[in-house]
Design an enzyme around this catalytic site. Structure first.
Site, mmCIF file in Angstrom:
data_model
loop_
_atom_site.group_PDB
_atom_site.id
_atom_site.type_symbol
_atom_site.label_atom_id
_atom_site.label_comp_id
_atom_site.label_asym_id
_atom_site.label_seq_id
_atom_site.Cartn_x
_atom_site.Cartn_y
_atom_site.Cartn_z
ATOM 1 C CB SER A 127 -0.961 -0.010 1.190
ATOM 2 O OG SER A 127 -0.268 -0.183 2.413
ATOM 3 C CD1 TRP A 128 5.200 4.006 3.428
ATOM 4 C CD2 TRP A 128 3.547 5.249 2.600
ATOM 5 N NE1 TRP A 128 5.502 5.326 3.683
ATOM 6 C CE2 TRP A 128 4.494 6.118 3.181
ATOM 7 C CE3 TRP A 128 2.412 5.801 2.011
ATOM 8 C CZ2 TRP A 128 4.356 7.506 3.196
ATOM 9 C CZ3 TRP A 128 2.266 7.185 2.019
ATOM 10 C CH2 TRP A 128 3.227 8.023 2.593
ATOM 11 C CE LYS A 178 6.865 6.167 8.813
ATOM 12 N NZ LYS A 178 5.573 6.835 9.073
ATOM 13 N N GLY A 191 6.758 10.573 8.934
ATOM 14 C CA GLY A 191 5.829 11.589 9.406
ATOM 15 C C GLY A 191 4.410 11.055 9.387
ATOM 16 C CB ALA A 237 -0.947 3.940 2.237
ATOM 17 C CE LYS A 288 5.012 5.192 13.086
ATOM 18 N NZ LYS A 288 4.037 4.551 12.190
ATOM 19 C CG ASP A 295 4.556 8.497 12.041
ATOM 20 O OD1 ASP A 295 3.400 8.247 11.651
ATOM 21 O OD2 ASP A 295 5.551 7.858 11.650
ATOM 22 C CB VAL A 344 4.004 -5.814 7.542
ATOM 23 C CG1 VAL A 344 5.039 -5.685 8.657
ATOM 24 C CG2 VAL A 344 4.478 -6.794 6.486
ATOM 25 C CD GLU A 400 7.776 -3.090 9.700
ATOM 26 O OE1 GLU A 400 8.361 -3.723 10.610
ATOM 27 O OE2 GLU A 400 8.193 -3.043 8.536
#
Length: 339
Positions: free
Chosen positions: A11-12, A109, A140, A144, A195, A249, A284, A286
């Site tokens: 997606s991103w 990230k 930041g 997506a 985060k 973020d 995923v 993360e």
């Protein structure tokens, strides 16, 4: 026109690739799922990851890494943390043959368990030993789903080399995403990685039925943990965590239904197991990987990160959420401001 190889067409990766094509760049997306590549090339859609959305038609996809890298001036990594090192090794082999020295940009990230290394450190290890200057990290408040709809946001682009950060700023910025340069590469990466752990905790609170006060307190204390780790272990600048890659973020990842980490935490708070959540998420999470590296750092370096450690125990040691919350609230009194 700059050729940009985007490694990762989830997606991103797809959204960033489309955005870069919007900016007039020649974009090639690399991915290892043939059906996704075929769909992108045939219809400029990616229904496996992004429903009801089309990529810029000046993008193409390939499963051939050498094809993706051929002539690329910029290589953008948008891969799961666990895949970065092996792909980076393959990139190094191809670049050694061609003699090319593209600028590397990471949008991944995470922190690698075992080595406890940030993504820029992995890329330095595997592609540009002793040449961290050629690596830029972007991070930041940027889901997506929102960027795909050209919603407005701002993102930090960080490098130890100011000119390279400015190159990325110029290439990536447009009328719906504004990029700000930052010279604290490790700080920007730590904020983006950790985060995700705090977002799992925020989701757990929602799953448990807690309200806005609890979420705000968690996010604030979570930011303190992120800052403590970044400053004391990675040598980051404290002010970085007040910026886009820190609190910016953190806010969006802890409050948005588009956050996979938040959604995973919510399901865990409702009583579902981590295995169930990861199996059914389809993408995923993360934070579930990064928390392993954070736990290792806390143990080895005696860093005080009680929220992150509680999440590790819930995910990997089978402790009860309610028990961890009681333990958290019953900790010995501490001053608010400390590193």
């Amino acid at each position: 026109m700059t050729k940009i190889a985007v490694l990762g067409n989830g997606s991103w990766g797809s959204v960033l690739g489309s955005m870069l094509a919007d900016n007039g760049n020649d974009v090639v997306l690399y991915g290892n799922i043939e059906s996704v590549n075929d769909e992108i090339n045939a219809t400029h859609t990616n229904s496996h990851y992004m429903k009801d959305w089309k990529l810029n038609e000046n993008t193409r996809a390939t499963g051939d890494l050498e094809d993706a890298l051929d002539g690329a001036e910029v290589v953008l990594f948008v891969l799961p943390t666990k895949a970065v090192r092996i792909v980076a090794k393959n990139v190094r082999e191809i670049l050694d043959k061609s003699g090319a020295k593209p600028l590397l940009v990471t949008a991944t990230k995470g922190i690698e368990p075992g080595t406890k290394k940030l993504i820029s450190e992995i890329l330095t290890d595997e592609i540009y030993p002793n040449d961290e200057d050629k690596i830029v990290a972007i991070s930041g408040p940027s889901h997506a789903e929102n960027v795909a709809q050209k919603d407005l946001t701002a993102i930090a682009c960080a490098s130890t080399n100011e000119e390279n950060a400015k190159k990325v700023q110029k290439l990536f910025s447009n009328d719906y995403v504004r990029f700000y340069t930052n010279d604290d590469l490790v700080g920007v990466e730590v904020g983006g990685a950790v985060k995700n752990v705090i977002a799992i905790a925020a989701g757990i609170l929602v799953g448990q039925g807690y309200g806005d006060d609890a979420k705000a307190a968690l996010m604030t204390r979570g930011l303190a943990e992120i800052t403590r780790l970044g400053v004391n272990y990675f040598g980051a600048k404290p002010m970085t965590f007040s910026g886009l890659s820190g609190i910016g973020d953190l806010i969006v990842t802890c409050t948005s239904v588009n956050s996979r980490n938040w959604r995973a935490g919510k399901q865990i708070g409702e009583g579902k197991s981590l295995d169930y959540v990861l199996k059914n998420m389809g993408q995923v999470v993360e934070g579930a990987t990064t928390v392993k590296a954070v736990h290792e750092l806390c143990e080895e370096k005696n860093i005080d990160m009680p929220i992150s450690e509680a999440i590790y125990r819930v995910l990997y040691e089978g402790t009860d959420v309610e028990t961890e919350i009681k333990k958290m609230m019953g900790r010995a009194p501490k001053p608010e401001i400390r590193l």
